[in-house]
Design a protein around this motif. Structure first.
Motif, short mmCIF file in Angstrom:
data_model
loop_
_atom_site.label_atom_id
_atom_site.label_comp_id
_atom_site.label_asym_id
_atom_site.label_seq_id
_atom_site.Cartn_x
_atom_site.Cartn_y
_atom_site.Cartn_z
N SER A 58 -76.74 -25.12 31.78
CA SER A 58 -76.48 -23.87 30.75
C SER A 58 -75.23 -22.98 30.91
CB SER A 58 -77.96 -23.11 30.96
OG SER A 58 -78.95 -23.97 30.48
N VAL A 59 -75.02 -22.68 32.15
CA VAL A 59 -73.92 -21.93 32.31
C VAL A 59 -72.73 -22.43 31.91
CG1 VAL A 59 -72.24 -20.75 34.21
CG2 VAL A 59 -74.94 -20.68 34.44
N VAL A 60 -72.34 -23.80 32.34
CA VAL A 60 -71.11 -24.45 32.09
C VAL A 60 -71.04 -24.33 30.57
CG1 VAL A 60 -69.90 -26.69 32.21
CG2 VAL A 60 -70.92 -25.52 34.27
N MET A 61 -72.11 -24.73 29.62
CA MET A 61 -72.02 -25.04 28.37
C MET A 61 -71.69 -23.64 27.69
SD MET A 61 -72.00 -28.23 28.06
CE MET A 61 -71.79 -28.04 26.32
N ALA A 62 -72.55 -22.62 28.20
CA ALA A 62 -72.41 -21.50 27.52
C ALA A 62 -70.88 -20.86 27.60
CB ALA A 62 -73.37 -19.99 28.08
N ALA A 63 -70.19 -21.24 28.70
CA ALA A 63 -68.80 -20.78 28.91
C ALA A 63 -68.02 -21.57 27.74
CB ALA A 63 -68.47 -21.10 30.45
N LEU A 64 -68.22 -22.96 27.61
CA LEU A 64 -67.41 -23.81 26.82
C LEU A 64 -67.73 -23.36 25.32
CD1 LEU A 64 -67.91 -27.39 28.35
CD2 LEU A 64 -65.94 -25.87 28.41
N THR A 65 -68.89 -23.06 24.98
CA THR A 65 -69.38 -22.61 23.68
C THR A 65 -68.82 -21.07 23.20
OG1 THR A 65 -71.52 -23.80 24.07
CG2 THR A 65 -71.19 -22.22 22.17
N LEU A 66 -68.70 -20.28 24.27
CA LEU A 66 -67.88 -19.23 23.95
C LEU A 66 -66.41 -19.34 23.69
CD1 LEU A 66 -68.17 -15.93 23.72
CD2 LEU A 66 -67.77 -15.95 26.20
N ALA A 67 -65.76 -20.02 24.71
CA ALA A 67 -64.36 -20.46 24.52
C ALA A 67 -64.06 -21.08 23.23
CB ALA A 67 -63.87 -21.34 25.45
N ALA A 68 -64.80 -22.05 22.94
CA ALA A 68 -64.67 -22.76 21.56
C ALA A 68 -64.88 -21.88 20.11
CB ALA A 68 -65.81 -24.05 21.30
N LEU A 69 -65.80 -20.97 20.47
CA LEU A 69 -66.21 -19.98 19.39
C LEU A 69 -65.10 -18.99 19.23
CD1 LEU A 69 -68.08 -18.97 17.22
CD2 LEU A 69 -69.36 -17.67 19.08
N VAL A 70 -64.41 -18.56 20.36
CA VAL A 70 -63.23 -17.75 20.17
C VAL A 70 -62.30 -18.11 19.44
CG1 VAL A 70 -61.58 -16.51 21.50
CG2 VAL A 70 -63.92 -16.29 22.24
N VAL A 71 -62.03 -19.56 19.59
CA VAL A 71 -60.68 -20.31 19.16
C VAL A 71 -61.20 -20.31 17.59
CG1 VAL A 71 -59.66 -22.50 18.95
CG2 VAL A 71 -60.06 -21.52 21.11
N GLN A 72 -62.49 -20.52 17.30
CA GLN A 72 -62.80 -20.59 16.09
C GLN A 72 -62.56 -19.29 15.21
OE1 GLN A 72 -63.61 -22.92 13.42
NE2 GLN A 72 -64.46 -21.52 12.09
N LEU A 73 -62.95 -18.34 15.85
CA LEU A 73 -62.90 -16.85 15.16
C LEU A 73 -61.65 -16.39 14.99
CD1 LEU A 73 -65.97 -15.24 17.10
CD2 LEU A 73 -65.90 -15.82 14.68
N ARG A 74 -60.68 -17.06 15.85
CA ARG A 74 -59.19 -16.85 15.62
C ARG A 74 -58.36 -17.33 14.56
NH1 ARG A 74 -56.76 -13.91 20.12
NH2 ARG A 74 -54.97 -15.21 19.84
N SER A 75 -59.07 -18.44 14.21
CA SER A 75 -58.40 -19.12 13.03
C SER A 75 -58.61 -18.34 11.90
CB SER A 75 -58.91 -20.44 12.92
OG SER A 75 -58.46 -21.32 12.05
N ASP A 76 -57.79 -18.24 10.97
CA ASP A 76 -57.90 -17.74 9.55
C ASP A 76 -58.29 -18.69 8.52
OD1 ASP A 76 -55.56 -19.23 9.47
OD2 ASP A 76 -54.23 -17.63 8.74
N ARG A 77 -58.58 -19.96 9.01
CA ARG A 77 -58.81 -21.01 7.87
C ARG A 77 -59.88 -21.93 8.61
NH1 ARG A 77 -54.04 -22.34 9.84
NH2 ARG A 77 -53.72 -24.79 10.24
N TYR A 78 -60.49 -22.90 7.54
CA TYR A 78 -61.31 -23.95 8.31
C TYR A 78 -60.61 -24.89 8.80
CZ TYR A 78 -63.79 -28.24 7.89
OH TYR A 78 -64.47 -29.43 8.21
N VAL A 79 -60.65 -25.41 10.18
CA VAL A 79 -59.95 -26.54 10.69
C VAL A 79 -61.03 -27.29 11.10
CG1 VAL A 79 -58.54 -27.26 12.66
CG2 VAL A 79 -57.90 -25.05 11.20
N PRO A 80 -61.25 -28.46 10.73
CA PRO A 80 -62.48 -29.64 10.96
C PRO A 80 -62.62 -29.60 12.56
CG PRO A 80 -61.00 -30.47 9.16
CD PRO A 80 -60.36 -29.46 9.55
N TRP A 81 -61.79 -29.96 13.31
CA TRP A 81 -61.94 -30.05 14.79
C TRP A 81 -62.66 -28.94 15.32
CZ3 TRP A 81 -60.18 -27.60 19.00
CH2 TRP A 81 -58.77 -26.83 18.79
#
Length: 263
Positions: A58-81
């Motif tokens: 849970s700890v590891v996956m929470a950290a990975l999810t948060l990191a991926a979400l930050v990358v997604q939020l910083r994008s200004d458009r939809y990128v599939p991957w």
């Protein structure tokens, strides 16, 4: 084939972005179910088969999810991957949240299902109160995107609880549960086609139902024959469904078939 989910409102007073989520095509639902199945089997693979344990997984996956979400939020458009990476990781997190509450804290599935249902209703209420829309064709501001991902996380946790409740607590079995949820999704599609319900309600209902559908399929493939599964284990199904998801994401990246047209 593409299903159009109409907007019901526009944002005002906030910086607008390109729509940050994909169009709802047949590919959307296929990848969603694949990601859901990966979430179910991968969570068991890491916590049980690899032996990391529920807490550290849970700890590891929470950290990975948060990191991926930050990358997604910083994008200004939809990128599939970027988008689908967050969905897959949140799918795993949804399973882990439910498993932690049920297996570690001893909370009954009936209670977790009810709690997540209330949490999802509260998320939608807050989202609509601020934005006057729940349409995924209107994810064009940071605030709406935060509401969107909050709703996604809760739908995965709710779907996991509901799926386990039906398949295990009610002892229906994994495959019959998958068929039951598939039939419910078909009913939603029929109601939409007959205009008995609106597009936004149909989308979110189907989104919730695809989680227990994929989870039941994952359990059916991975669990032992004594428990009503096929006994394939967690490694094979996780790898196959993950590779299938990656293949479709690569296709969508090249074809851009699920990118919202700029108007």
């Amino acid at each position: 084939m593409q299903i159009i989910w109409p907007d019901t409102a526009n944002a005002s007073g906030l910086r607008r972005l390109a729509n940050k989520v994909p169009e709802v095509t047949i590919f959307f639902w296929i990848i969603k179910i694949l990601a859901t199945t990966v979430g179910e089997t991968a969570a068991d693979l890491l916590s049980v088969d690899v032996g990391i344990g529920l807490t550290w997984t849970s700890v590891v996956m929470a950290a990975l999810t948060l990191a991926a979400l930050v990358v997604q939020l910083r994008s200004d458009r939809y990128v599939p991957w970027r988008y689908w990476l967050v969905v897959i990781l949140i799918s795993v997190m949804g399973t882990l949240v439910t498993d932690t509450l049920v297996d570690s804290a001893g909370v009954p599935l009936t209670v977790t299902t009810a709690l997540f249902a209330v949490a999802l209703a509260a998320t939608f209420a807050a989202w609509y109160a601020r934005e006057r829309t729940l349409s995924i064709h209107a994810i064009t501001t940071r605030r709406r995107e935060l509401f969107y991902w909050t709703a996604i996380l809760v739908t995965f946790a709710l779907g996991t609880s509901a799926g386990d409740l039906v398949a295990e607590r009610f002892a229906i079995g994994y495959l019959p549960s998958a068929c039951l949820f598939a039939a419910a999704i078909a009913l939603v599609a029929l109601c939409l086609r007959l205009r008995l319900i609106g597009a936004v309600l149909a989308f979110w209902t189907a989104y919730v139902l695809t989680r227990p559908l994929g989870a039941s399929l994952g359990d059916w493939l991975s669990q032992s024959r004594d428990d009503g599964g096929l006994g394939l284990g967690t490694v094979g199904p996780s790898v196959v469904f993950l590779l299938a998801s990656i293949g479709l994401v690569v296709y969508l990246t090249r074809s851009r078939r699920d990118v919202t047209p700029v108007v």
